[in-house]
Design a protein around this motif. Structure first.
Motif, PDB file in Angstrom:
ATOM      1  N   LYS A 343       0.833  -1.197   0.000  1.00  0.00           N
ATOM      2  CA  LYS A 343       0.000   0.000   0.000  1.00  0.00           C
ATOM      3  C   LYS A 343       0.872   1.254   0.000  1.00  0.00           C
ATOM      4  CE  LYS A 343      -3.867   0.014   0.225  1.00  0.00           C
ATOM      5  NZ  LYS A 343      -4.872  -0.036  -0.879  1.00  0.00           N
ATOM      6  N   ASP A 344       1.988   1.217   0.741  1.00  0.00           N
ATOM      7  CA  ASP A 344       2.905   2.358   0.754  1.00  0.00           C
ATOM      8  C   ASP A 344       3.496   2.600  -0.629  1.00  0.00           C
ATOM      9  OD1 ASP A 344       2.446   2.797   3.408  1.00  0.00           O
ATOM     10  OD2 ASP A 344       4.251   1.768   4.116  1.00  0.00           O
ATOM     11  N   VAL A 345       3.852   1.508  -1.324  1.00  0.00           N
ATOM     12  CA  VAL A 345       4.407   1.650  -2.674  1.00  0.00           C
ATOM     13  C   VAL A 345       3.378   2.292  -3.605  1.00  0.00           C
ATOM     14  CG1 VAL A 345       5.173   0.371  -4.716  1.00  0.00           C
ATOM     15  CG2 VAL A 345       6.071  -0.223  -2.467  1.00  0.00           C
ATOM     16  N   LEU A 349       3.945   5.747  -5.624  1.00  0.00           N
ATOM     17  CA  LEU A 349       3.824   5.831  -7.082  1.00  0.00           C
ATOM     18  C   LEU A 349       2.851   6.932  -7.486  1.00  0.00           C
ATOM     19  CD1 LEU A 349       3.728   2.026  -7.927  1.00  0.00           C
ATOM     20  CD2 LEU A 349       5.544   3.619  -8.533  1.00  0.00           C
ATOM     21  N   LEU A 350       1.771   7.075  -6.721  1.00  0.00           N
ATOM     22  CA  LEU A 350       0.817   8.145  -6.989  1.00  0.00           C
ATOM     23  C   LEU A 350       1.476   9.507  -6.803  1.00  0.00           C
ATOM     24  CD1 LEU A 350      -2.116   9.011  -7.596  1.00  0.00           C
ATOM     25  CD2 LEU A 350      -2.535   8.937  -5.128  1.00  0.00           C
ATOM     26  N   GLU A 351       2.263   9.643  -5.745  1.00  0.00           N
ATOM     27  CA  GLU A 351       2.957  10.906  -5.483  1.00  0.00           C
ATOM     28  C   GLU A 351       3.939  11.227  -6.601  1.00  0.00           C
ATOM     29  OE1 GLU A 351       2.571  13.071  -3.154  1.00  0.00           O
ATOM     30  OE2 GLU A 351       1.183  12.044  -1.803  1.00  0.00           O
ATOM     31  N   LEU A 352       4.583  10.203  -7.141  1.00  0.00           N
ATOM     32  CA  LEU A 352       5.577  10.409  -8.203  1.00  0.00           C
ATOM     33  C   LEU A 352       4.934  10.621  -9.568  1.00  0.00           C
ATOM     34  CD1 LEU A 352       8.163   7.669  -7.136  1.00  0.00           C
ATOM     35  CD2 LEU A 352       8.449  10.149  -6.947  1.00  0.00           C
ATOM     36  N   GLY A 353       3.615  10.448  -9.660  1.00  0.00           N
ATOM     37  CA  GLY A 353       2.938  10.650 -10.933  1.00  0.00           C
ATOM     38  C   GLY A 353       3.091   9.499 -11.910  1.00  0.00           C
ATOM     39  N   ALA A 354       3.310   8.276 -11.400  1.00  0.00           N
ATOM     40  CA  ALA A 354       3.454   7.125 -12.292  1.00  0.00           C
ATOM     41  C   ALA A 354       2.134   6.859 -13.008  1.00  0.00           C
ATOM     42  CB  ALA A 354       3.867   5.887 -11.485  1.00  0.00           C
ATOM     43  N   ALA A 362       5.213  -2.118 -11.469  1.00  0.00           N
ATOM     44  CA  ALA A 362       5.746  -2.113 -10.102  1.00  0.00           C
ATOM     45  C   ALA A 362       4.978  -3.103  -9.227  1.00  0.00           C
ATOM     46  CB  ALA A 362       5.683  -0.704  -9.512  1.00  0.00           C
ATOM     47  N   MET A 363       3.632  -3.081  -9.339  1.00  0.00           N
ATOM     48  CA  MET A 363       2.830  -3.962  -8.504  1.00  0.00           C
ATOM     49  C   MET A 363       2.990  -5.428  -8.923  1.00  0.00           C
ATOM     50  SD  MET A 363       1.839  -1.687  -6.569  1.00  0.00           S
ATOM     51  CE  MET A 363       0.941  -2.775  -5.490  1.00  0.00           C
TER      52      MET A 363
END
Length: 434
Positions: A343-345, A349-354, A362-363
Protein backbone atom coordinates in the motif's frame (compact mmCIF):
# COMPACT_ATOMS: atom_id res chain seq x y z
CA UNK A 1 -40.31 -5.84 -28.79
CA UNK A 2 -38.46 -6.82 -31.94
CA UNK A 3 -37.98 -10.53 -32.36
CA UNK A 4 -34.36 -11.42 -32.92
CA UNK A 5 -33.50 -13.60 -35.89
CA UNK A 6 -29.97 -14.33 -37.01
CA UNK A 7 -30.89 -16.07 -40.26
CA UNK A 8 -33.85 -14.43 -41.96
CA UNK A 9 -35.32 -16.25 -44.96
CA UNK A 10 -34.13 -14.40 -48.06
CA UNK A 11 -36.44 -16.45 -50.27
CA UNK A 12 -39.28 -14.11 -49.36
CA UNK A 13 -37.42 -11.46 -51.36
CA UNK A 14 -37.04 -13.69 -54.41
CA UNK A 15 -37.61 -11.01 -57.01
CA UNK A 16 -35.37 -8.52 -55.27
CA UNK A 17 -32.48 -10.88 -54.66
CA UNK A 18 -32.61 -12.30 -58.16
CA UNK A 19 -32.19 -8.77 -59.44
CA UNK A 20 -28.95 -8.53 -57.54
CA UNK A 21 -27.63 -11.92 -58.61
CA UNK A 22 -28.74 -12.14 -62.23
CA UNK A 23 -25.79 -12.51 -64.58
CA UNK A 24 -27.53 -12.17 -67.98
CA UNK A 25 -27.85 -8.46 -68.92
CA UNK A 26 -31.14 -7.04 -70.17
CA UNK A 27 -29.38 -4.43 -72.33
CA UNK A 28 -26.30 -2.29 -72.76
CA UNK A 29 -26.97 1.17 -71.38
CA UNK A 30 -25.10 4.38 -72.22
CA UNK A 31 -23.06 5.41 -69.19
CA UNK A 32 -24.11 9.06 -69.62
CA UNK A 33 -27.69 8.02 -68.84
CA UNK A 34 -26.79 6.53 -65.43
CA UNK A 35 -27.14 8.58 -62.23
CA UNK A 36 -25.16 7.57 -59.13
CA UNK A 37 -26.80 8.24 -55.76
CA UNK A 38 -25.76 7.29 -52.21
CA UNK A 39 -24.40 3.76 -51.97
CA UNK A 40 -23.44 1.44 -49.13
CA UNK A 41 -19.77 1.89 -49.99
CA UNK A 42 -18.13 5.32 -49.78
CA UNK A 43 -14.48 4.23 -49.69
CA UNK A 44 -12.80 2.53 -52.62
CA UNK A 45 -9.44 0.81 -52.48
CA UNK A 46 -7.25 2.43 -55.14
CA UNK A 47 -5.24 -0.72 -55.86
CA UNK A 48 -8.36 -2.86 -56.19
CA UNK A 49 -9.92 -0.26 -58.49
CA UNK A 50 -6.78 -0.18 -60.67
CA UNK A 51 -6.84 -3.98 -60.96
CA UNK A 52 -10.51 -3.89 -62.00
CA UNK A 53 -9.73 -1.14 -64.55
CA UNK A 54 -7.10 -3.40 -66.11
CA UNK A 55 -9.53 -6.32 -66.21
CA UNK A 56 -12.27 -4.25 -67.87
CA UNK A 57 -9.76 -2.93 -70.40
CA UNK A 58 -8.74 -6.49 -71.30
CA UNK A 59 -12.12 -8.24 -71.42
CA UNK A 60 -14.85 -5.70 -70.73
CA UNK A 61 -17.45 -5.80 -67.93
CA UNK A 62 -18.42 -9.43 -67.36
CA UNK A 63 -20.97 -9.05 -64.55
CA UNK A 64 -23.72 -6.54 -65.38
CA UNK A 65 -24.58 -3.63 -63.14
CA UNK A 66 -28.09 -3.32 -61.69
CA UNK A 67 -30.12 -0.26 -62.68
CA UNK A 68 -33.50 1.18 -61.76
CA UNK A 69 -35.46 2.61 -64.70
CA UNK A 70 -36.63 6.17 -64.02
CA UNK A 71 -39.74 7.85 -65.56
CA UNK A 72 -37.60 10.41 -67.42
CA UNK A 73 -35.77 7.74 -69.42
CA UNK A 74 -32.64 7.82 -67.27
CA UNK A 75 -31.42 5.14 -64.84
CA UNK A 76 -30.37 5.06 -61.21
CA UNK A 77 -27.41 2.87 -60.32
CA UNK A 78 -28.38 0.32 -57.68
CA UNK A 79 -25.32 -1.93 -57.67
CA UNK A 80 -21.99 -1.99 -59.48
CA UNK A 81 -20.40 1.41 -58.88
CA UNK A 82 -16.84 0.11 -59.21
CA UNK A 83 -17.67 -1.52 -62.55
CA UNK A 84 -19.21 1.73 -63.73
CA UNK A 85 -16.09 3.61 -62.65
CA UNK A 86 -13.85 1.22 -64.56
CA UNK A 87 -16.01 1.62 -67.65
CA UNK A 88 -15.65 5.41 -67.46
CA UNK A 89 -11.91 5.17 -66.70
CA UNK A 90 -11.42 3.11 -69.86
CA UNK A 91 -13.45 5.48 -72.03
CA UNK A 92 -16.16 2.92 -72.79
CA UNK A 93 -19.51 4.58 -73.44
CA UNK A 94 -21.92 1.76 -72.51
CA UNK A 95 -22.19 -1.05 -69.96
CA UNK A 96 -24.19 -4.31 -69.66
CA UNK A 97 -27.03 -3.90 -67.17
CA UNK A 98 -29.90 -5.70 -65.44
CA UNK A 99 -32.81 -3.27 -65.39
CA UNK A 100 -35.41 -3.20 -62.61
CA UNK A 101 -38.48 -1.02 -62.08
CA UNK A 102 -41.13 -0.27 -59.45
CA UNK A 103 -38.91 -1.05 -56.48
CA UNK A 104 -39.52 0.29 -52.97
CA UNK A 105 -36.61 2.27 -51.46
CA UNK A 106 -35.91 -0.47 -48.94
CA UNK A 107 -35.85 -3.06 -51.76
CA UNK A 108 -33.25 -0.97 -53.58
CA UNK A 109 -31.23 -0.89 -50.39
CA UNK A 110 -31.58 -4.67 -50.00
CA UNK A 111 -30.06 -5.19 -53.46
CA UNK A 112 -27.18 -2.83 -52.62
CA UNK A 113 -26.50 -4.65 -49.38
CA UNK A 114 -26.66 -8.05 -51.08
CA UNK A 115 -24.19 -6.82 -53.71
CA UNK A 116 -21.70 -5.55 -51.16
CA UNK A 117 -22.19 -8.41 -48.71
CA UNK A 118 -20.66 -10.77 -51.29
CA UNK A 119 -17.37 -8.90 -50.91
CA UNK A 120 -15.20 -8.38 -47.86
CA UNK A 121 -13.61 -5.06 -48.82
CA UNK A 122 -16.37 -2.84 -47.46
CA UNK A 123 -14.96 -1.04 -44.42
CA UNK A 124 -16.51 -1.52 -40.98
CA UNK A 125 -17.07 2.24 -40.90
CA UNK A 126 -19.04 2.17 -44.16
CA UNK A 127 -21.04 -0.78 -42.93
CA UNK A 128 -21.84 0.94 -39.63
CA UNK A 129 -22.74 4.18 -41.39
CA UNK A 130 -25.04 2.38 -43.82
CA UNK A 131 -26.79 0.46 -41.04
CA UNK A 132 -27.34 3.68 -39.09
CA UNK A 133 -28.84 5.30 -42.19
CA UNK A 134 -31.18 2.36 -42.67
CA UNK A 135 -32.35 2.48 -39.05
CA UNK A 136 -33.05 6.20 -39.44
CA UNK A 137 -34.91 5.65 -42.74
CA UNK A 138 -36.72 2.35 -42.19
CA UNK A 139 -36.53 1.48 -38.48
CA UNK A 140 -34.82 -1.43 -36.73
CA UNK A 141 -37.12 -4.31 -37.88
CA UNK A 142 -36.81 -3.42 -41.56
CA UNK A 143 -33.06 -2.85 -41.19
CA UNK A 144 -32.76 -6.37 -39.79
CA UNK A 145 -34.48 -7.62 -42.93
CA UNK A 146 -32.34 -5.51 -45.26
CA UNK A 147 -29.10 -6.78 -43.75
CA UNK A 148 -30.39 -10.23 -42.78
CA UNK A 149 -28.97 -9.75 -39.29
CA UNK A 150 -30.04 -9.82 -35.63
CA UNK A 151 -31.11 -6.84 -33.57
CA UNK A 152 -27.89 -7.03 -31.54
CA UNK A 153 -25.78 -6.93 -34.72
CA UNK A 154 -27.66 -3.83 -35.87
CA UNK A 155 -27.32 -2.16 -32.45
CA UNK A 156 -23.54 -2.57 -32.38
CA UNK A 157 -23.22 -0.81 -35.72
CA UNK A 158 -25.52 2.05 -34.90
CA UNK A 159 -23.44 2.76 -31.79
CA UNK A 160 -20.40 3.48 -33.98
CA UNK A 161 -21.86 6.90 -34.82
CA UNK A 162 -21.27 7.84 -31.16
CA UNK A 163 -17.65 6.65 -31.12
CA UNK A 164 -14.79 9.08 -30.64
CA UNK A 165 -13.25 10.38 -33.86
CA UNK A 166 -9.92 8.49 -33.40
CA UNK A 167 -11.94 5.25 -33.20
CA UNK A 168 -13.89 6.10 -36.32
CA UNK A 169 -10.61 6.82 -38.10
CA UNK A 170 -9.24 3.40 -37.19
CA UNK A 171 -12.32 1.87 -38.80
CA UNK A 172 -12.12 4.12 -41.85
CA UNK A 173 -8.44 3.25 -42.33
CA UNK A 174 -9.25 -0.48 -42.16
CA UNK A 175 -6.60 -1.10 -39.53
CA UNK A 176 -9.40 -2.17 -37.18
CA UNK A 177 -12.22 -4.35 -38.45
CA UNK A 178 -13.60 -5.99 -35.29
CA UNK A 179 -16.41 -3.87 -33.82
CA UNK A 180 -16.24 -5.82 -30.54
CA UNK A 181 -12.66 -4.63 -30.07
CA UNK A 182 -13.63 -1.16 -31.30
CA UNK A 183 -16.31 -0.93 -28.60
CA UNK A 184 -13.77 -1.74 -25.90
CA UNK A 185 -11.25 0.74 -27.31
CA UNK A 186 -13.92 3.44 -27.33
CA UNK A 187 -14.52 2.85 -23.61
CA UNK A 188 -10.78 3.10 -22.98
CA UNK A 189 -10.66 6.37 -24.95
CA UNK A 190 -13.28 7.84 -22.61
CA UNK A 191 -11.47 6.56 -19.51
CA UNK A 192 -7.76 7.03 -20.27
CA UNK A 193 -6.63 8.71 -23.50
CA UNK A 194 -2.98 7.94 -22.80
CA UNK A 195 -3.69 4.21 -22.62
CA UNK A 196 -5.84 4.48 -25.73
CA UNK A 197 -2.94 6.12 -27.59
CA UNK A 198 -0.71 3.14 -26.73
CA UNK A 199 -3.29 0.66 -28.00
CA UNK A 200 -3.98 2.73 -31.10
CA UNK A 201 -0.27 2.68 -31.96
CA UNK A 202 -0.21 -1.07 -31.40
CA UNK A 203 -3.19 -1.65 -33.72
CA UNK A 204 -1.73 0.60 -36.43
CA UNK A 205 1.52 -1.36 -36.26
CA UNK A 206 -0.46 -4.48 -37.15
CA UNK A 207 -0.08 -6.22 -33.79
CA UNK A 208 -3.05 -8.40 -32.78
CA UNK A 209 -5.54 -7.29 -30.13
CA UNK A 210 -8.10 -9.92 -29.20
CA UNK A 211 -11.60 -9.27 -27.89
CA UNK A 212 -10.74 -10.88 -24.57
CA UNK A 213 -7.63 -8.76 -24.13
CA UNK A 214 -9.47 -5.57 -25.07
CA UNK A 215 -12.25 -6.30 -22.56
CA UNK A 216 -9.64 -7.09 -19.91
CA UNK A 217 -7.89 -3.79 -20.60
CA UNK A 218 -11.17 -1.91 -20.04
CA UNK A 219 -11.55 -3.58 -16.65
CA UNK A 220 -7.93 -2.87 -15.78
CA UNK A 221 -8.28 0.84 -16.58
CA UNK A 222 -11.48 1.09 -14.53
CA UNK A 223 -9.80 -0.57 -11.55
CA UNK A 224 -6.76 1.70 -11.90
CA UNK A 225 -8.90 4.84 -11.92
CA UNK A 226 -10.92 3.63 -8.94
CA UNK A 227 -7.75 2.87 -6.97
CA UNK A 228 -6.29 6.26 -7.83
CA UNK A 229 -9.47 7.95 -6.64
CA UNK A 230 -9.42 6.02 -3.37
CA UNK A 231 -5.76 6.85 -2.77
CA UNK A 232 -6.41 10.53 -3.43
CA UNK A 233 -9.37 10.53 -1.04
CA UNK A 234 -7.26 8.77 1.60
CA UNK A 235 -4.43 11.27 1.17
CA UNK A 236 -6.82 14.21 1.52
CA UNK A 237 -8.36 12.62 4.61
CA UNK A 238 -4.92 12.16 6.19
CA UNK A 239 -4.06 15.76 5.35
CA UNK A 240 -7.20 17.02 7.03
CA UNK A 241 -6.53 14.85 10.09
CA UNK A 242 -2.95 16.11 10.26
CA UNK A 243 -4.30 19.67 10.23
CA UNK A 244 -6.63 18.90 13.13
CA UNK A 245 -3.79 17.24 15.06
CA UNK A 246 -1.56 20.24 14.47
CA UNK A 247 -4.27 22.53 15.82
CA UNK A 248 -4.73 20.34 18.88
CA UNK A 249 -0.95 20.29 19.49
CA UNK A 250 -0.79 24.06 19.31
CA UNK A 251 -3.67 24.32 21.76
CA UNK A 252 -1.90 21.92 24.10
CA UNK A 253 1.30 23.95 23.95
CA UNK A 254 -0.63 27.06 24.95
CA UNK A 255 -2.14 25.24 27.92
CA UNK A 256 1.30 24.37 29.30
CA UNK A 257 1.69 27.93 30.56
CA UNK A 258 -1.66 27.97 32.39
CA UNK A 259 -1.72 27.29 36.18
CA UNK A 260 -4.41 24.67 35.68
CA UNK A 261 -2.40 22.40 33.42
CA UNK A 262 1.22 23.27 33.99
CA UNK A 263 4.09 21.36 32.40
CA UNK A 264 2.32 18.02 32.74
CA UNK A 265 -0.29 18.84 30.10
CA UNK A 266 -0.70 16.03 27.58
CA UNK A 267 -0.13 16.41 23.85
CA UNK A 268 -2.64 15.09 21.32
CA UNK A 269 -1.05 12.10 19.51
CA UNK A 270 -0.99 12.35 15.73
CA UNK A 271 -2.81 9.88 13.47
CA UNK A 272 0.35 8.15 12.33
CA UNK A 273 1.44 7.48 15.95
CA UNK A 274 -2.01 6.20 16.86
CA UNK A 275 -1.96 3.85 13.89
CA UNK A 276 1.48 2.62 14.92
CA UNK A 277 0.25 1.90 18.45
CA UNK A 278 -2.75 0.00 17.07
CA UNK A 279 -0.45 -2.04 14.85
CA UNK A 280 1.81 -2.87 17.79
CA UNK A 281 -1.19 -3.89 19.88
CA UNK A 282 -2.44 -6.11 17.05
CA UNK A 283 0.97 -7.72 16.70
CA UNK A 284 1.22 -8.28 20.45
CA UNK A 285 -2.19 -9.94 20.48
CA UNK A 286 -1.22 -12.11 17.52
CA UNK A 287 2.08 -13.12 19.16
CA UNK A 288 0.29 -14.26 22.28
CA UNK A 289 -1.32 -16.97 20.16
CA UNK A 290 2.05 -18.58 19.50
CA UNK A 291 1.84 -20.33 22.86
CA UNK A 292 -1.94 -20.45 23.12
CA UNK A 293 -3.40 -21.06 19.65
CA UNK A 294 -7.06 -21.44 18.89
CA UNK A 295 -8.47 -24.63 20.47
CA UNK A 296 -9.37 -26.16 17.11
CA UNK A 297 -5.85 -25.56 15.83
CA UNK A 298 -4.36 -27.21 18.91
CA UNK A 299 -6.67 -30.16 18.53
CA UNK A 300 -5.58 -30.56 14.93
CA UNK A 301 -1.94 -30.65 15.90
CA UNK A 302 -2.69 -32.99 18.83
CA UNK A 303 -1.82 -32.77 22.56
CA UNK A 304 0.82 -35.00 24.18
CA UNK A 305 0.43 -33.91 27.85
CA UNK A 306 -2.66 -33.78 30.07
CA UNK A 307 -4.09 -30.35 30.73
CA UNK A 308 -3.70 -28.84 34.22
CA UNK A 309 -6.63 -27.47 36.21
CA UNK A 310 -5.73 -23.90 35.23
CA UNK A 311 -5.67 -24.76 31.51
CA UNK A 312 -8.42 -27.32 31.32
CA UNK A 313 -9.83 -25.72 28.13
CA UNK A 314 -6.43 -25.47 26.45
CA UNK A 315 -4.60 -28.78 25.84
CA UNK A 316 -0.88 -28.63 26.40
CA UNK A 317 1.40 -28.75 23.37
CA UNK A 318 4.94 -29.97 22.86
CA UNK A 319 7.95 -27.76 22.20
CA UNK A 320 8.04 -28.98 18.60
CA UNK A 321 4.41 -28.03 18.07
CA UNK A 322 4.96 -24.63 19.68
CA UNK A 323 7.81 -23.99 17.24
CA UNK A 324 5.55 -24.74 14.25
CA UNK A 325 2.84 -22.47 15.63
CA UNK A 326 5.34 -19.68 16.20
CA UNK A 327 6.51 -19.96 12.61
CA UNK A 328 2.90 -19.81 11.41
CA UNK A 329 2.34 -16.65 13.47
CA UNK A 330 5.48 -15.15 11.94
CA UNK A 331 4.19 -15.81 8.42
CA UNK A 332 0.85 -14.28 9.41
CA UNK A 333 2.63 -11.13 10.63
CA UNK A 334 4.75 -11.05 7.46
CA UNK A 335 1.55 -11.10 5.41
CA UNK A 336 0.25 -8.04 7.26
CA UNK A 337 3.59 -6.28 6.87
CA UNK A 338 3.76 -7.05 3.14
CA UNK A 339 0.26 -5.63 2.68
CA UNK A 340 1.24 -2.35 4.34
CA UNK A 341 4.44 -2.15 2.29
CA UNK A 342 2.54 -2.67 -0.95
CA UNK A 343 0.00 0.00 0.00
CA UNK A 344 2.90 2.36 0.75
CA UNK A 345 4.41 1.65 -2.67
CA UNK A 346 1.06 2.46 -4.33
CA UNK A 347 0.89 5.77 -2.48
CA UNK A 348 4.47 6.63 -3.41
CA UNK A 349 3.82 5.83 -7.08
CA UNK A 350 0.82 8.15 -6.99
CA UNK A 351 2.96 10.91 -5.48
CA UNK A 352 5.58 10.41 -8.20
CA UNK A 353 2.94 10.65 -10.93
CA UNK A 354 3.45 7.12 -12.29
CA UNK A 355 0.98 6.17 -15.02
CA UNK A 356 -1.12 3.01 -15.10
CA UNK A 357 1.41 0.78 -16.87
CA UNK A 358 4.33 1.93 -14.72
CA UNK A 359 2.23 1.27 -11.64
CA UNK A 360 1.07 -2.10 -12.93
CA UNK A 361 4.66 -3.16 -13.60
CA UNK A 362 5.75 -2.11 -10.10
CA UNK A 363 2.83 -3.96 -8.50
CA UNK A 364 3.28 -7.02 -10.72
CA UNK A 365 6.97 -7.24 -9.88
CA UNK A 366 6.22 -6.83 -6.16
CA UNK A 367 3.55 -9.52 -6.36
CA UNK A 368 6.04 -11.90 -7.97
CA UNK A 369 8.71 -10.94 -5.43
CA UNK A 370 6.39 -12.00 -2.61
CA UNK A 371 4.60 -14.91 -4.29
CA UNK A 372 7.28 -16.72 -6.32
CA UNK A 373 9.55 -17.76 -3.42
CA UNK A 374 6.47 -19.10 -1.63
CA UNK A 375 5.31 -21.01 -4.71
CA UNK A 376 8.80 -22.38 -5.26
CA UNK A 377 8.89 -23.59 -1.66
CA UNK A 378 5.56 -25.37 -2.11
CA UNK A 379 6.87 -27.29 -5.12
CA UNK A 380 5.62 -27.21 -8.69
CA UNK A 381 2.70 -29.64 -8.33
CA UNK A 382 1.32 -28.22 -5.09
CA UNK A 383 1.84 -24.64 -6.28
CA UNK A 384 -0.29 -25.30 -9.36
CA UNK A 385 -3.02 -26.91 -7.26
CA UNK A 386 -3.04 -24.00 -4.83
CA UNK A 387 -3.18 -21.43 -7.61
CA UNK A 388 -6.09 -23.24 -9.25
CA UNK A 389 -7.93 -23.41 -5.91
CA UNK A 390 -7.28 -19.69 -5.31
CA UNK A 391 -8.66 -18.77 -8.74
CA UNK A 392 -11.78 -20.84 -8.02
CA UNK A 393 -12.23 -19.16 -4.62
CA UNK A 394 -11.84 -15.69 -6.11
CA UNK A 395 -14.78 -16.34 -8.42
CA UNK A 396 -17.10 -16.34 -5.42
CA UNK A 397 -15.39 -14.07 -2.88
CA UNK A 398 -13.05 -11.08 -2.73
CA UNK A 399 -9.51 -11.48 -1.33
CA UNK A 400 -10.36 -9.52 1.82
CA UNK A 401 -13.38 -11.73 2.54
CA UNK A 402 -11.21 -14.85 2.15
CA UNK A 403 -8.65 -13.34 4.52
CA UNK A 404 -11.33 -12.50 7.12
CA UNK A 405 -12.69 -16.03 7.00
CA UNK A 406 -9.19 -17.44 7.48
CA UNK A 407 -8.14 -15.01 10.24
CA UNK A 408 -11.28 -13.68 12.00
CA UNK A 409 -11.12 -10.53 14.17
CA UNK A 410 -10.77 -11.20 17.93
CA UNK A 411 -10.91 -7.70 19.45
CA UNK A 412 -14.28 -6.47 18.21
CA UNK A 413 -12.94 -4.10 15.56
CA UNK A 414 -14.47 -3.81 12.13
CA UNK A 415 -13.73 -6.74 9.82
CA UNK A 416 -12.13 -4.43 7.23
CA UNK A 417 -9.79 -2.89 9.82
CA UNK A 418 -6.38 -4.37 9.11
CA UNK A 419 -5.02 -3.21 12.49
CA UNK A 420 -7.53 -5.44 14.30
CA UNK A 421 -6.24 -8.36 16.31
CA UNK A 422 -6.93 -11.63 14.53
CA UNK A 423 -6.56 -15.36 15.00
CA UNK A 424 -3.10 -15.84 13.45
CA UNK A 425 -3.23 -19.64 13.19
CA UNK A 426 -6.27 -20.61 11.17
CA UNK A 427 -8.04 -23.66 12.59
CA UNK A 428 -8.95 -26.35 10.08
CA UNK A 429 -12.72 -26.59 9.64
CA UNK A 430 -14.25 -29.92 10.56
CA UNK A 431 -14.29 -32.28 7.60
CA UNK A 432 -12.18 -29.95 5.41
CA UNK A 433 -10.56 -31.52 2.36
CA UNK A 434 -8.51 -29.92 -0.41
Amino acid sequence: MVKKNKSLNLQQYTGVVQGATQRTPDARIKVNLIDVEAQVRTQFDEQAQAELDASVKAQGVIQPVVLLAKPDGRYRLIAGERRLRSTLNNGIDDIPAVIRSNLEPWEIRRIQVSENAERDDITPHDEARAVSEDVANYGVPKTMEIWNRSEGWVSKRTSVSNYAEPLKQLLKDRVLRDLEVAGSLNQIYDLDKQEFARLEKRVREGLPLSREEARGKVQQVKEWLNEAKQREERRQSLGQQAGRNKGASQAGAAQKTSPKHGAASERQPDTKSAAAVSTIEATTTATSHSTRPAPDAQANLGAKEPASDTTAATPAISNEQALVLEQMVTLFQNGLANRELIKDVQDELLELGADMNQTEWAMWSLYQTVALPLLAALGETRAQRYLQRTIADLRTAKPQALWEALHPVTDGKASDDWTAARTPVAPMPKGWRF
